[in-house]
Each structure stands twice: as C-alpha cells, then as structure tokens.
Design an enzyme around this catalytic site. Structure first.
Site, PDB file in Angstrom:
ATOM      1  N   PHE A  79       8.038  26.965 -10.044  1.00 42.93           N
ATOM      2  CA  PHE A  79       8.408  28.154 -10.821  1.00 42.93           C
ATOM      3  C   PHE A  79       9.832  27.990 -11.344  1.00 42.93           C
ATOM      4  O   PHE A  79      10.736  27.652 -10.594  1.00 42.93           O
ATOM      5  CB  PHE A  79       8.318  29.424  -9.970  1.00 42.93           C
ATOM      6  CG  PHE A  79       8.599  30.667 -10.781  1.00 42.93           C
ATOM      7  CD1 PHE A  79       7.632  31.201 -11.632  1.00 42.93           C
ATOM      8  CD2 PHE A  79       9.846  31.285 -10.723  1.00 42.93           C
ATOM      9  CE1 PHE A  79       7.900  32.337 -12.392  1.00 42.93           C
ATOM     10  CE2 PHE A  79      10.120  32.420 -11.482  1.00 42.93           C
ATOM     11  CZ  PHE A  79       9.147  32.944 -12.319  1.00 42.93           C
ATOM     12  N   ASP A  91      16.135  22.660  -9.753  1.00 43.12           N
ATOM     13  CA  ASP A  91      16.172  24.111  -9.906  1.00 43.12           C
ATOM     14  C   ASP A  91      16.491  24.699  -8.535  1.00 43.12           C
ATOM     15  O   ASP A  91      15.620  24.801  -7.673  1.00 43.12           O
ATOM     16  CB  ASP A  91      14.824  24.606 -10.433  1.00 43.12           C
ATOM     17  CG  ASP A  91      14.760  26.124 -10.533  1.00 43.12           C
ATOM     18  OD1 ASP A  91      15.669  26.801 -10.000  1.00 43.12           O
ATOM     19  OD2 ASP A  91      13.794  26.626 -11.149  1.00 43.12           O
ATOM     20  N   LYS A 141      20.136  33.701  -8.783  1.00 41.30           N
ATOM     21  CA  LYS A 141      19.803  34.576  -7.642  1.00 41.30           C
ATOM     22  C   LYS A 141      21.009  34.877  -6.724  1.00 41.30           C
ATOM     23  O   LYS A 141      21.790  35.746  -7.059  1.00 41.30           O
ATOM     24  CB  LYS A 141      18.631  34.009  -6.854  1.00 41.30           C
ATOM     25  CG  LYS A 141      17.307  34.141  -7.630  1.00 41.30           C
ATOM     26  CD  LYS A 141      16.063  34.108  -6.754  1.00 41.30           C
ATOM     27  CE  LYS A 141      14.846  34.585  -7.514  1.00 41.30           C
ATOM     28  NZ  LYS A 141      13.993  33.517  -8.039  1.00 41.30           N
TER      29      LYS A 141
HETATM   30  C1  LIG Z   1      13.561  33.294  -9.458  1.00 42.56           C
HETATM   31  C2  LIG Z   1      13.494  31.907  -9.937  1.00 42.56           C
HETATM   32  C3  LIG Z   1      13.722  31.584 -11.289  1.00 42.56           C
HETATM   33  C4  LIG Z   1      13.909  32.638 -12.357  1.00 42.56           C
HETATM   34  O1  LIG Z   1      15.098  33.350 -12.203  1.00 42.56           O
HETATM   35  P1  LIG Z   1      15.304  34.688 -13.062  1.00 42.56           P
HETATM   36  O2  LIG Z   1      16.697  35.137 -12.686  1.00 42.56           O
HETATM   37  O3  LIG Z   1      14.238  35.647 -12.652  1.00 42.56           O
HETATM   38  O4  LIG Z   1      15.205  34.320 -14.486  1.00 42.56           O
HETATM   39  C5  LIG Z   1      13.745  30.259 -11.635  1.00 42.56           C
HETATM   40  N1  LIG Z   1      13.540  29.284 -10.738  1.00 42.56           N
HETATM   41  C6  LIG Z   1      13.315  29.563  -9.429  1.00 42.56           C
HETATM   42  C7  LIG Z   1      13.122  28.434  -8.464  1.00 42.56           C
HETATM   43  C8  LIG Z   1      13.268  30.877  -8.984  1.00 42.56           C
HETATM   44  O5  LIG Z   1      13.011  31.137  -7.697  1.00 42.56           O
END
Ligand SMILES: *Cc1c(COP(=O)(O)O)cnc(C)c1O
Length: 406
Positions: free
Chosen positions: A140, A225, A254
């Site tokens: 994700f 990521d 986050k």
């Molecule tokens: C939450 C998340 C995102 C997206 O972040 P947003 O601030 O909602 O755009 C991207 N990558 C990972 C691994 C995430 O957990």
C-alpha cells in the site's frame, strides 16, 4: 448553546462523501492514550490514528511547538524558506542516510514525489526505456492515482480510467519471482520494509538483501515506503536501519507529524539534483506549523529512551496477546515489529477481524484491522504500562463476549 449545536454521526451521511464508514461514536478529546467521546465515554487507544499519534494525544512537546509557532507565522509558501523547515530537514538528515529532504503533506504525496524522482532520474541518466516500477502484491502506497496504481491491490486502482503505465506487481518475499523479472529496464523497486495495510508482513532478511543487490546489479533505485514503519514505530528510527538495507529514496509521513499532516522524502544529494527548480512542488509542503510540530516529535522519538521503550512495549503487547490466545485460541500468529503488530486470526476465525474491532470498541478500546483476518495494533510509542494493562483487560472482555456468542 453548546448542546443545541451538537453534531451527530447522522450528519456524516447527510453532508460527507461516503468513501468512509466511521464508527458511531465521535471522539472530542484525547490525552495520552485515552480518548473521550461526546457522551464522555472513555476509550483506550491502541490504534493511534493508524500509526500516526506516536506520542499519544496532546503530548506537551507537540502542543507547545504548535502554540509557539502558531503565534509566530503559519504559512509562507515555497517562494521563501522558513526556520522550522530548515531545522526539521537538518534533523532528518541526522537520523537517517538522507542528505536531502523534500516536504509534502501526506504519505501519498511523499510517495508520489519518490516515484517522480525515480522516473526523472532514469530519464536523465539512462533514457526513456528505463521506466518500469516494480512493486509488491498487497503493498500500500497511498491514494493518488500513481501511488494507488503502484500499490498491490488492483481493487483500489480499478474503475478510474487509464492507469499510469509500466508498473509490475510481484509477490512479496519471493526472491525467485523478482530475479526472474527484474531487468535493466527497471527504474525502481518500491516496497514497504514491513507491509502494514497488507496484513503486517515482515520481509525475510534474505529478501531485503536480495532486493538491494538486484537493484544495484540492474541500476535500479530502491524506494522504501516508510510511511507506516518510520519514526520509531519498529524500534529503530527507520525500519531500514533494523534491516541493514539502505534505500536510495525513503518516504515518511504518518508518525512524522504525530497528528499534524506532513510527509517527506529523504534521498541522496546525487539523486536530489534531478528535481531541479520547477520540476516538482507543493504549496503547503514545508509549512512552518507542520514542521515545528514534526521537529518536536522527532526530538522525543529519536531519543534512546523512546526507541528502547518501543521494544519493551512490544514485549508487553506480545505477552498480553499470547495470554489472551491461551485463553480463547483465536490467533494463529502474532507478527510485526515494535509497535506495528498484527494478530492473525486462525482458521476458525477467518474474516472476523472487524468483529473483534467492533467488540473492542464496545468495551472502550480502539484497535485496527489489516485486511479481513488480521487485528492490528499501532498504539502511541509512549503508551503507559497502565494504559496497556487496561486496554488488554478490555480486549479480554471483548473476546470473552465474542467467544460466548459463538
Ligand atoms: C498510510 C500509508 C500511505 C498513505 O499515506 P497518506 O498520508 O494516507 O497519504 C502510504 N504508504 C503506507 C505504507 C501507508 O501505511
């Protein structure tokens, strides 16, 4: 007056786009890892706003930073730089491999910047053929159209017309599949160094090492990521440090702002030069308020005490979950690292993670799911032992109720 103005959950259905289905209760106040709703019911927070509220709610360091900056200057745009952004960037370079920082406002935007940087680097240095992005199934990376297409769940990116091209999805932790597929046409591999939304799945050491080696062999960039794993979540400041594999670009968001929206990418000076003046940007990126709060967050989270505290709290969570499982036999495995933990439901309980979440909510405990069959815990990194104990007492009650209903 306040009573007359009370807004209720029903109003959501009336005035909000229905892409969410929020719980019935509406939280109005938080302190540490406790939250209170409109009717003053108390909840223990094991969710942390999905791995965001890393210092809990209203931590004094964050509140002070916000108040102080709020009385100075809120916004400038990138026509000027500002002191909090410069100080925060400097600190990020000190706690990571990064030499250069780009600020965005969310995880998706940080990943969007990472992908655009990789594509631009490849076009500048190697030519237009080198455009393939390899990513992993169940991964994700956010909800912009590029990032959601790179994410490994087609259900999230289908139905919006033509997708950004040249993106390949391979199974996570499958070394042979990656070896068989990667080529000199590969521009970058994007991966989470522990899949969060996809079900709390750790990479094997061998997989992480091999990804790095294959990127080097084929002149491809490695993008980690770390939107969910970053900022102390796994017990290292960034998860790559615990894996011993260093990416070329890292995205973070986050927990970086502890509840104030901010995202960033970290990279090397050599790569950063490919985002020259005018190639990319953001109106809010590097906003002084966001950066001032993030700076306060980093100061607390990067301390040895906080990071070691994460490992200690992981032990407490694992022990408590194991104990509950001895009693109710609903989990097949407790996985993850630090305070990014997943309790996978066993065969008998497949697909019922949401039932556990709802039952916990009824007992005054906020938890999360990661897919249909994994219960996820991403609490504050400084949650107290008392809050942990009370939270698990409530989870015990919730499971007792669920098991007896069956
Ligand atoms: C939450 C998340 C995102 C997206 O972040 P947003 O601030 O909602 O755009 C991207 N990558 C990972 C691994 C995430 O957990």
């Amino acid at each position: 007056m306040a009573m007359d103005n009370k807004v209720e959950r029903e109003l959501f259905n009336e005035v909000m786009v229905p892409c969410y289905n929020p719980m019935e209760m509406i939280p109005v106040r938080g302190e540490g890892s406790r939250v209170w709703d409109q009717d003053n019911n108390e909840y223990i927070d094991f969710a942390g706003g999905i791995a965001v509220s890393c210092l809990g709610h209203c931590h004094p360091a964050m509140v002070n930073a916000l108040n102080e900056q709020g009385n100075k200057i809120w916004h400038l745009s990138n026509v000027m730089t500002n002191e909090p952004a410069l100080r925060l960037a400097k600190k990020l370079t000190e706690v990571s491999f990064g030499e250069k920082v780009f600020f965005a406002n969310s995880g998706a935007e940080a990943n969007e910047a990472a992908l655009k940087l990789a594509r631009r680097w490849a076009a500048d240095v190697h030519g237009p053929e080198k455009s393939e992005i390899i990513a992993f199934k169940q991964g994700f990376h956010g909800r912009t159209f590029f990032t959601v297409t790179v994410g490994g769940q087609a259900a999230y990116s289908d139905g919006f017309g033509p997708k950004p091209g040249d993106v390949t999805h391979l199974p996570y932790n499958d070394i042979e599949a990656l070896k068989a597929h990667i080529s000199d046409r590969t521009c970058a591999i994007m991966m989470e160094p522990l899949q969060g939304e996809g079900g709390i799945v750790s990479p094997t050491d061998e997989f992480a090492q091999t990804v790095r080696e294959l990127c080097d062999k084929h002149n491809a960039l490695l993008i980690f990521d770390e939107v969910q794993t970053g900022n102390g979540r796994t017990g290292d400041f960034y998860a790559y440090q615990g894996l011993g594999v260093t990416p070329d670009i890292l995205s973070t968001a986050k927990s970086l702002g502890g509840g104030f929206p901010i995202g960033a990418i970290l990279t090397t000076t050599e790569l950063a030069q490919h985002l020259k003046v005018g190639t990319h940007g953001s109106t809010y990126g590097g906003n002084p308020l966001a950066c001032a709060v993030a700076e306060a967050v980093i100061d607390v989270v990067s301390s040895q005490e906080t990071l070691e505290g994460v490992k200690h709290r992981e032990t407490l969570f694992r022990q408590a979950l194991t104990k509950l499982n001895d009693k109710y036999q609903i989990f097949s495995e407790i996985r993850g690292k630090g305070l990014l933990l997943g309790a996978a439901l066993n065969d008998e309980w497949q697909g019922r993670a949401r039932d556990v979440l709802v039952a916990a909510g009824e007992q005054g405990l906020m938890i999360l799911v990661a897919g249909a069959s994994v219960v996820r815990f991403t609490p504050s990194l400084v949650i107290t032992e008392e809050e942990i104990e009370q939270g698990f007492a409530r989870l015990d009650k919730a499971l007792e109720g669920l098991v007896s209903k069956d």
